[in-house]
Design a protein around this motif. Structure first.
Motif, PDB file in Angstrom:
ATOM      1  N   GLY A 146      35.369  85.322  58.011  1.00  0.00           N
ATOM      2  CA  GLY A 146      34.743  86.273  58.914  1.00  0.00           C
ATOM      3  C   GLY A 146      33.619  85.703  59.749  1.00  0.00           C
ATOM      4  O   GLY A 146      32.968  86.433  60.495  1.00  0.00           O
ATOM      5  N   ILE A 147      33.395  84.403  59.676  1.00  0.00           N
ATOM      6  CA  ILE A 147      32.301  83.746  60.394  1.00  0.00           C
ATOM      7  C   ILE A 147      32.881  82.814  61.442  1.00  0.00           C
ATOM      8  O   ILE A 147      33.654  81.910  61.132  1.00  0.00           O
ATOM      9  CB  ILE A 147      31.402  82.975  59.409  1.00  0.00           C
ATOM     10  N   GLY A 148      32.515  83.035  62.710  1.00  0.00           N
ATOM     11  CA  GLY A 148      33.051  82.248  63.812  1.00  0.00           C
ATOM     12  C   GLY A 148      32.350  80.905  63.936  1.00  0.00           C
ATOM     13  O   GLY A 148      31.120  80.836  64.005  1.00  0.00           O
ATOM     14  N   ILE A 149      33.149  79.833  63.983  1.00  0.00           N
ATOM     15  CA  ILE A 149      32.603  78.475  64.019  1.00  0.00           C
ATOM     16  C   ILE A 149      33.252  77.694  65.156  1.00  0.00           C
ATOM     17  O   ILE A 149      34.478  77.725  65.331  1.00  0.00           O
ATOM     18  CB  ILE A 149      32.835  77.744  62.683  1.00  0.00           C
ATOM     19  N   LEU A 150      32.432  76.978  65.913  1.00  0.00           N
ATOM     20  CA  LEU A 150      32.914  76.054  66.933  1.00  0.00           C
ATOM     21  C   LEU A 150      32.816  74.641  66.371  1.00  0.00           C
ATOM     22  O   LEU A 150      31.726  74.176  66.021  1.00  0.00           O
ATOM     23  CB  LEU A 150      32.063  76.180  68.201  1.00  0.00           C
ATOM     24  N   LEU A 151      33.972  73.978  66.246  1.00  0.00           N
ATOM     25  CA  LEU A 151      34.015  72.591  65.776  1.00  0.00           C
ATOM     26  C   LEU A 151      34.091  71.678  66.987  1.00  0.00           C
ATOM     27  O   LEU A 151      35.014  71.776  67.798  1.00  0.00           O
ATOM     28  CB  LEU A 151      35.236  72.358  64.888  1.00  0.00           C
ATOM     29  N   ARG A 152      33.128  70.764  67.104  1.00  0.00           N
ATOM     30  CA  ARG A 152      33.125  69.826  68.217  1.00  0.00           C
ATOM     31  C   ARG A 152      33.112  68.392  67.703  1.00  0.00           C
ATOM     32  O   ARG A 152      32.895  68.135  66.529  1.00  0.00           O
ATOM     33  CB  ARG A 152      31.916  70.068  69.115  1.00  0.00           C
ATOM     34  N   GLY A 153      33.333  67.461  68.604  1.00  0.00           N
ATOM     35  CA  GLY A 153      33.342  66.052  68.250  1.00  0.00           C
ATOM     36  C   GLY A 153      34.208  65.279  69.226  1.00  0.00           C
ATOM     37  O   GLY A 153      34.975  65.858  69.990  1.00  0.00           O
ATOM     38  N   LYS A 154      34.093  63.955  69.183  1.00  0.00           N
ATOM     39  CA  LYS A 154      34.870  63.121  70.092  1.00  0.00           C
ATOM     40  C   LYS A 154      36.363  63.247  69.796  1.00  0.00           C
ATOM     41  O   LYS A 154      36.770  63.591  68.685  1.00  0.00           O
ATOM     42  CB  LYS A 154      34.425  61.666  69.974  1.00  0.00           C
ATOM     43  N   SER A 155      37.170  62.948  70.791  1.00  0.00           N
ATOM     44  CA  SER A 155      38.621  63.018  70.642  1.00  0.00           C
ATOM     45  C   SER A 155      39.078  62.112  69.506  1.00  0.00           C
ATOM     46  O   SER A 155      38.666  60.951  69.408  1.00  0.00           O
ATOM     47  CB  SER A 155      39.296  62.597  71.955  1.00  0.00           C
ATOM     48  N   GLY A 156      39.909  62.661  68.622  1.00  0.00           N
ATOM     49  CA  GLY A 156      40.446  61.882  67.514  1.00  0.00           C
ATOM     50  C   GLY A 156      39.580  61.861  66.274  1.00  0.00           C
ATOM     51  O   GLY A 156      39.945  61.232  65.270  1.00  0.00           O
ATOM     52  N   VAL A 157      38.446  62.557  66.286  1.00  0.00           N
ATOM     53  CA  VAL A 157      37.543  62.511  65.136  1.00  0.00           C
ATOM     54  C   VAL A 157      38.078  63.319  63.958  1.00  0.00           C
ATOM     55  O   VAL A 157      37.687  63.091  62.799  1.00  0.00           O
ATOM     56  CB  VAL A 157      36.128  62.988  65.548  1.00  0.00           C
ATOM     57  N   HIS A 171      41.870  80.628  56.059  1.00  0.00           N
ATOM     58  CA  HIS A 171      41.033  80.968  57.208  1.00  0.00           C
ATOM     59  C   HIS A 171      41.891  81.011  58.477  1.00  0.00           C
ATOM     60  O   HIS A 171      43.097  80.793  58.425  1.00  0.00           O
ATOM     61  CB  HIS A 171      39.885  79.970  57.313  1.00  0.00           C
ATOM     62  N   ARG A 172      41.274  81.269  59.612  1.00  0.00           N
ATOM     63  CA  ARG A 172      42.056  81.563  60.819  1.00  0.00           C
ATOM     64  C   ARG A 172      41.699  80.662  62.002  1.00  0.00           C
ATOM     65  O   ARG A 172      40.519  80.374  62.239  1.00  0.00           O
ATOM     66  CB  ARG A 172      41.857  83.021  61.232  1.00  0.00           C
ATOM     67  N   LEU A 173      42.719  80.286  62.746  1.00  0.00           N
ATOM     68  CA  LEU A 173      42.535  79.572  64.007  1.00  0.00           C
ATOM     69  C   LEU A 173      42.296  80.575  65.129  1.00  0.00           C
ATOM     70  O   LEU A 173      42.930  81.621  65.181  1.00  0.00           O
ATOM     71  CB  LEU A 173      43.778  78.737  64.328  1.00  0.00           C
ATOM     72  N   VAL A 174      41.376  80.231  66.028  1.00  0.00           N
ATOM     73  CA  VAL A 174      41.153  81.028  67.230  1.00  0.00           C
ATOM     74  C   VAL A 174      41.588  80.244  68.470  1.00  0.00           C
ATOM     75  O   VAL A 174      42.303  80.763  69.317  1.00  0.00           O
ATOM     76  CB  VAL A 174      39.673  81.447  67.364  1.00  0.00           C
ATOM     77  N   ALA A 175      41.178  78.989  68.550  1.00  0.00           N
ATOM     78  CA  ALA A 175      41.552  78.165  69.711  1.00  0.00           C
ATOM     79  C   ALA A 175      41.484  76.693  69.348  1.00  0.00           C
ATOM     80  O   ALA A 175      40.628  76.272  68.565  1.00  0.00           O
ATOM     81  CB  ALA A 175      40.640  78.459  70.896  1.00  0.00           C
TER      82      ALA A 175
END
Length: 303
Positions: A146-157, A171-175
């Motif tokens: 129930g907690i929205g998280i943005l995962l960032r990082g360089k390509s391929g990380v 858990h669930r995928l959003v994008a």
């Protein structure tokens, strides 16, 4: 900012078009609806004429009780400001006089069976998201317990692989790849997909997978409020902090600060588990609990 037309509104809610079908391209520039009340008694100092005008039982019953001359005056005073459209709720009828003014001023007149409060709520919610300032970022958006998280990082990380592990844990995928961020309030960022990438997750060495078909409909959701910004980075020796409680950091999106956490990657490290821990720890903080403060109290109680 995207534009929304009356046609979009009709398509979204299956409104009945009573008149003005040739004016469906009228643009709706403002996100909140208005229920004209003071305007019917001649007060127009703060009339939000650029908003959708909703007429419910109160407004229509009031108009029905007026004389023909009074109705023409009150409706004409509103119609001359050319609002994007009128929406009449509860399938109310006896609207011949309203049609006449809408046709004269080239304003679409719509009708729905929905109760007025529900209609206002749905239109407000739809327009707030559709007209919200937005930006696109490279990353993955997931909903963890129930907690929205943005995962960032360089390509391929390993962002998509981490998201895949989280999906397998329930858990669930959003994008994936492109995350669309929408500012729908002074402190609220909504994360969603671009439409084309809906339900798809790109895994290196595997290719594209459709998470809904692979793991069921519960593996995906359309949008989530972003409350954590987690950056995945490569492992660096002696770079990790071991303090009891780290100094809070933030990432700013459209003038809204989102708590930021960096997680370093190393073979064998349970990154998905750390993301879960970060989500649950954020939730506990919102409830007023700090593990570090609790621990220090225990130490002090022993002294």
């Amino acid at each position: 900012m995207k534009s929304v037309t009356v046609h979009d509104l009709v398509q979204r809610f299956s409104f009945e078009v009573l008149s003005g079908s040739e004016y469906m391209n009228a643009v709706i520039p403002k996100p909140r609806v208005n229920r004209p009340g003071l305007e019917f008694v001649g007060y127009f100092d703060f009339f939000p004429h650029a908003h959708v005008q909703v007429l419910g039982s109160k407004e229509i019953n009031y108009l029905h009780k007026l004389s023909e001359a009074e109705r023409n005056l009150h409706i004409g005073n509103i119609a001359k400001y050319h609002p994007p459209c009128f929406v009449v709720t509860r399938n109310l009828d006896g609207l011949t006089y309203l049609k006449k003014h809408c046709e004269t001023e080239k304003i679409p007149l719509l009708r729905t069976s929905m109760p007025t409060a529900r209609c206002v709520e749905l239109i407000d919610s739809y327009l707030a998201k559709a007209l919200a300032p937005e930006m696109a970022v490279h990353g993955v958006c997931v909903n963890v317990s129930g907690i929205g998280i943005l995962l960032r990082g360089k390509s391929g990380v390993g962002k998509s692989e981490t998201a895949h592990t989280l999906i397998r844990r329930g858990h669930r995928l959003v994008a994936d790849d492109i995350v669309v961020l929408k500012k729908i309030g002074p402190e609220t960022i909504l994360g969603t997909h671009s439409g084309k990438t809906k339900e798809f997750l790109a895994l290196r060495s595997i290719g594209l997978v459709n998470v809904s078909r692979l793991y069921g409909r519960s593996a995906f959701q359309d949008e989530t409020r972003i409350v954590l910004d987690i950056e995945l980075t490569k492992w660096q020796d002696n770079a990790l902090n071991n303090e009891l409680e780290l100094e809070p950091k933030f990432t700013e999106y459209m003038d809204i600060k989102i708590p930021h956490i960096e997680i370093q990657l190393q073979p064998g490290r349970d990154v998905a588990g750390l993301v879960e821990a970060a989500a649950n720890n954020w939730y506990l903080r919102q409830q007023g609990y700090s593990a570090a403060e609790d621990f220090m109290k225990r130490l002090q109680s022993d002294d």
